[in-house]
Motif scaffolding. Structure first.
Motif, PDB file in Angstrom:
ATOM      1  N   SER A  29       0.800  -1.304  -0.122  1.00  0.00           N
ATOM      2  CA  SER A  29       0.011   0.032  -0.001  1.00  0.00           C
ATOM      3  C   SER A  29       0.736   1.161  -0.118  1.00  0.00           C
ATOM      4  O   SER A  29       0.301   2.287  -0.286  1.00  0.00           O
ATOM      5  CB  SER A  29      -1.220   0.267   1.145  1.00  0.00           C
ATOM      6  N   ALA A  32       4.861   3.805  -4.407  1.00  0.00           N
ATOM      7  CA  ALA A  32       4.774   5.006  -4.885  1.00  0.00           C
ATOM      8  C   ALA A  32       5.057   4.689  -6.618  1.00  0.00           C
ATOM      9  O   ALA A  32       4.578   5.407  -7.366  1.00  0.00           O
ATOM     10  CB  ALA A  32       5.332   6.235  -4.569  1.00  0.00           C
ATOM     11  N   ALA A  33       5.966   3.841  -6.637  1.00  0.00           N
ATOM     12  CA  ALA A  33       6.315   3.592  -7.961  1.00  0.00           C
ATOM     13  C   ALA A  33       7.016   2.331  -8.123  1.00  0.00           C
ATOM     14  O   ALA A  33       7.521   1.622  -7.292  1.00  0.00           O
ATOM     15  CB  ALA A  33       7.545   4.638  -8.514  1.00  0.00           C
ATOM     16  N   HIS A  52       5.216   5.390 -12.172  1.00  0.00           N
ATOM     17  CA  HIS A  52       4.824   5.892 -10.926  1.00  0.00           C
ATOM     18  C   HIS A  52       3.014   5.490 -10.919  1.00  0.00           C
ATOM     19  O   HIS A  52       2.547   5.298 -11.796  1.00  0.00           O
ATOM     20  CB  HIS A  52       4.831   7.365 -10.935  1.00  0.00           C
ATOM     21  N   ASN A  53       2.596   5.710  -9.778  1.00  0.00           N
ATOM     22  CA  ASN A  53       1.183   5.522  -9.258  1.00  0.00           C
ATOM     23  C   ASN A  53       0.267   6.187 -10.158  1.00  0.00           C
ATOM     24  O   ASN A  53      -0.710   5.836 -10.626  1.00  0.00           O
ATOM     25  CB  ASN A  53       0.916   5.422  -7.850  1.00  0.00           C
ATOM     26  N   SER A  54       0.691   7.478 -10.537  1.00  0.00           N
ATOM     27  CA  SER A  54      -0.067   8.439 -11.363  1.00  0.00           C
ATOM     28  C   SER A  54      -0.277   7.880 -12.863  1.00  0.00           C
ATOM     29  O   SER A  54      -1.068   8.320 -13.695  1.00  0.00           O
ATOM     30  CB  SER A  54       0.538   9.620 -11.173  1.00  0.00           C
ATOM     31  N   ARG A  71       2.106  -2.066 -15.563  1.00  0.00           N
ATOM     32  CA  ARG A  71       1.832  -2.662 -13.985  1.00  0.00           C
ATOM     33  C   ARG A  71       0.308  -3.043 -14.039  1.00  0.00           C
ATOM     34  O   ARG A  71      -0.455  -2.530 -14.644  1.00  0.00           O
ATOM     35  CB  ARG A  71       1.809  -1.360 -13.092  1.00  0.00           C
ATOM     36  N   ASN A  73      -2.004  -3.401 -11.256  1.00  0.00           N
ATOM     37  CA  ASN A  73      -2.041  -3.068  -9.603  1.00  0.00           C
ATOM     38  C   ASN A  73      -2.728  -4.039  -8.890  1.00  0.00           C
ATOM     39  O   ASN A  73      -2.599  -4.512  -7.843  1.00  0.00           O
ATOM     40  CB  ASN A  73      -2.554  -1.741  -9.419  1.00  0.00           C
ATOM     41  N   ASN A  76      -0.238  -6.671  -8.207  1.00  0.00           N
ATOM     42  CA  ASN A  76       0.707  -6.269  -7.564  1.00  0.00           C
ATOM     43  C   ASN A  76       2.074  -6.698  -8.371  1.00  0.00           C
ATOM     44  O   ASN A  76       2.939  -6.994  -8.013  1.00  0.00           O
ATOM     45  CB  ASN A  76       0.964  -6.681  -6.275  1.00  0.00           C
TER      46      ASN A  76
END
Length: 119
Positions: A29, A32-33, A52-54, A71, A73, A76
């Motif tokens: 959690s 961030a990247a 990055h998460n963005s 990615r 998510n 993971n």
């Protein structure tokens, strides 16, 4: 703590392709990247690609147009799709996770997976 496990390295001919995979577990959690670095024999470790998460991504100039990072998510996971491989891409590839905890940043690394491109 984050644990990273890579897979997908191997031996490939010039011009070939590989897909590297990395699965993360632990304190995911705070990630961030996630990205990929590589280290060739006798050279320093260098960034290959990072997401990055963005969704923002950055790539090393040497791999732009040939490698793609993605990615998943939900799983993971982070992937590196490496196309048009060259002998100079030969290196140990390391998965990286950047964690943010408050104002502190922490880097976690996988064990590395060897990619060898034959000429």
């Amino acid at each position: 703590q984050v644990q990273l496990v890579e897979s997908g390295g191997g031996l490939v001919e010039t011009g070939g392709s590989l897909r590297l995979s990395c699965l993360a577990s632990g304190s995911i959690s705070n990630i961030a990247a996630m990205g990929w670095y590589r280290q060739a024999t006798g050279k320093e470790r260098e960034l290959v690609a990072r997401m990055h998460n963005s969704g923002f991504t950055d790539y090393a100039d040497s791999v732009k147009g040939r490698f793609t990072i993605s990615r998943d998510n939900a799983k993971n996971a982070v992937f590196l799709h490496a196309n048009s491989l060259r002998p100079e891409d030969t290196a140990v590839y390391y998965c990286n996770a950047l964690l943010l905890v408050g104002s502190f940043e922490y880097d976690f690394w996988g064990q590395g997976t060897q990619v060898t491109v034959s000429s």
